[in-house]
Design an enzyme around this catalytic site. Structure first.
Site, PDB file in Angstrom:
ATOM      1  N   PHE A 114      22.984  -0.754  92.331  1.00  0.00           N
ATOM      2  CA  PHE A 114      24.105  -1.653  92.603  1.00  0.00           C
ATOM      3  C   PHE A 114      23.827  -3.101  92.238  1.00  0.00           C
ATOM      4  O   PHE A 114      24.745  -3.893  91.993  1.00  0.00           O
ATOM      5  CB  PHE A 114      24.514  -1.554  94.076  1.00  0.00           C
ATOM      6  N   LYS A 115      22.548  -3.462  92.169  1.00  0.00           N
ATOM      7  CA  LYS A 115      22.210  -4.846  91.849  1.00  0.00           C
ATOM      8  C   LYS A 115      22.725  -5.262  90.468  1.00  0.00           C
ATOM      9  O   LYS A 115      22.921  -6.452  90.211  1.00  0.00           O
ATOM     10  CB  LYS A 115      20.696  -5.046  91.918  1.00  0.00           C
ATOM     11  N   ASP A 116      22.948  -4.296  89.578  1.00  0.00           N
ATOM     12  CA  ASP A 116      23.450  -4.622  88.247  1.00  0.00           C
ATOM     13  C   ASP A 116      24.787  -5.353  88.309  1.00  0.00           C
ATOM     14  O   ASP A 116      25.073  -6.215  87.474  1.00  0.00           O
ATOM     15  CB  ASP A 116      23.634  -3.352  87.407  1.00  0.00           C
TER      16      ASP A 116
END
Length: 464
Positions: A114-116
């Site tokens: 999810f950090k993308d």
């Protein structure tokens, strides 16, 4: 808040008000606090109507936070770059597991986590800000795995940025480590710290305050302490609500509390939601704070959900700031006491205000493993340990008044060894993980001291 007047203040009240570009490039306020918007902008009610695409939603949700601080069209270009890196047309698709229980898949980007979603955006906006100012920037970030991988992927090769990533030695998954250390880019330094994530986070905060490093140019962080990271996470709560067509309870697997606070921020802007649940693993400082009213630091314990092995979540300060009615003096006093003594007890009014914003559930290692097995047996779904923590907490929630959405934050193959130990087979590899192959790794091991960190960063900065 009008488009031209997007302004930011520190949670500790001792730094001057500033704009988005400065908050983006600084990361942390000069007084050690975290930047917050001076006021919450309002989402238009059609932002969460069914059929809106992710870019449209993100433009609506993020643009008020930028105002006129970046060149015209900067956010539009950044979102084009972001969405191009995702392999699902919805970017963050919602999947129903059973009636009233959903997962929001946040792992369709270039590092399968999810950090993308926020990191690709921050990298593009940083490029825009530096091009406009002509400055050079050194970015320092602590990671329990996914932030570092996403940051390296986003900033590798950037002309005006040096990136220094600190991760706890032997406390990230092999895939997470390789996603950081196999990228060949001279502007990236990977530091493996003898310690835990909280040690890495402490070192980053210390380095950001180090004047000798600032003499070489701007310093910043792309941890979730950076407001731009949080702003980049708000849109997927809006998107999930649009896909559902109704308000939901969101269950967020929680480490540094940034992802959960982004959801709370969306509701401050007017997004309808039935509540937020912070699902933590056995590193339960946040759950004890919310449930018992005592915020106490202790050493993080290794778990399968390594990205959540956090016992002093930085973004909790933003929640306290809101819960105190934006009382910077009270917020500063509380976190100075916590830093000094390692524990603080909330007064009843503050605890009540915190509980009105979020509840918290702790899921231990045995429950995490059991949930991975349950998901496969019940739905034929292979999940990562962080998603397992979220789903285990989500299944405890009452669905009679509306749907419950668990955030699925990483592809299971990022934690293949843990998952295969539970299920007896390796999860199918994400394409971006297959591409890693057996490339050589580049990293430097250091002690968890300010002296060691400063020497490594100063030497790296001196080469650029």
């Amino acid at each position: 808040m009008s488009t031209s007047s997007a302004r930011y203040i520190s949670t500790r009240g001792k730094s001057p008000e500033t704009d988005f570009a400065d908050a983006l490039l600084r990361g942390i306020a000069p007084d050690g606090g975290l930047y917050m918007p001076t006021a919450w902008p309002a989402l238009s009610s059609d932002a969460w109507t069914k059929g809106a695409d992710y870019k449209t939603i993100a433009l609506e949700a993020i643009s008020p936070f930028i105002g006129d601080a970046l060149p015209k069209g900067a956010l539009d270009r950044a979102l084009d770059r972001l969405t191009a890196g995702f392999d699902h047309p919805l970017v963050t698709p919602l999947v129903e597991l059973e009636p009233g229980l959903f997962v929001l898949e946040l792992f369709h980007g270039p590092t399968a986590a999810f950090k993308d979603l926020a990191m690709q955006l921050v990298a593009a906006l940083t490029d825009e800000a530096l091009t406009a100012s002509g400055e050079r920037l050194t970015i320092l970030t602590a990671t329990s795995g996914d932030t570092g991988a996403a940051a390296v992927r986003a900033f590798a090769g950037a002309q005006s940025v040096n990136l220094v990533v600190l991760h706890p030695l032997d406390r990230v998954s092999p895939v997470q480590r390789k996603q950081m250390t196999t990228v060949e880019a001279d502007n990236v330094l990977n530091l493996a710290v003898r310690g835990d994530f909280d040690d890495c986070q402490r070192l980053v905060k210390g380095l950001l305050a180090e004047e000798s490093l600032r003499q070489a140019g701007r310093l910043s962080s792309v941890n979730s302490i950076n407001w731009a990271r949080l702003a980049g996470q708000i849109p997927y709560y809006v998107s999930a609500t649009a896909q559902l067509g109704e308000a939901a309870t969101f269950v967020v697997p929680t480490g540094n509390f940034g992802d959960a606070f982004a959801g709370i921020a969306a509701t401050k802007m007017g997004l309808p939601a039935r509540g937020f649940v912070a699902a933590v693993n056995q590193n339960d400082a946040l759950a004890r704070a919310i449930n018992d009213g005592v915020y106490a630091r202790k050493a993080a314990v290794e778990s399968g959900s390594v990205s959540m092995d956090v016992q002093a979540p930085s973004n909790f300060e933003r929640l306290v700031f809101e819960a105190t009615g934006r009382d910077a003096d009270a917020t500063r006093a509380l976190f100075e006491t916590f830093a000094r003594e390692g524990t603080v007890t909330f007064d009843p009014d503050l605890l009540s205000a915190l509980c009105a914003e979020v509840s918290a559930v702790s899921i231990d290692e045995g429950q995490t493993r059991a949930e991975i097995a349950y998901a496969h047996k019940t739905w034929g779904r292979v999940i990562c340990p962080h998603t397992a923590v979220a789903i285990a907490a989500a299944r405890r929630q009452d669905r009679s008044n509306g749907p419950v959405v668990a955030l699925s934050t990483a592809h299971p193959s990022k934690f293949g060894a843990f998952v295969s130990d539970v299920l007896g087979f390796d999860p199918e590899l994400a394409n971006v993980i297959t591409a890693l192959g057996d490339k050589p790794e580049r990293l430097t091991i250091i002690d968890g001291t300010m002296e060691a960190a400063l020497d490594a960063v100063a030497a790296f900065s001196g080469r650029h």
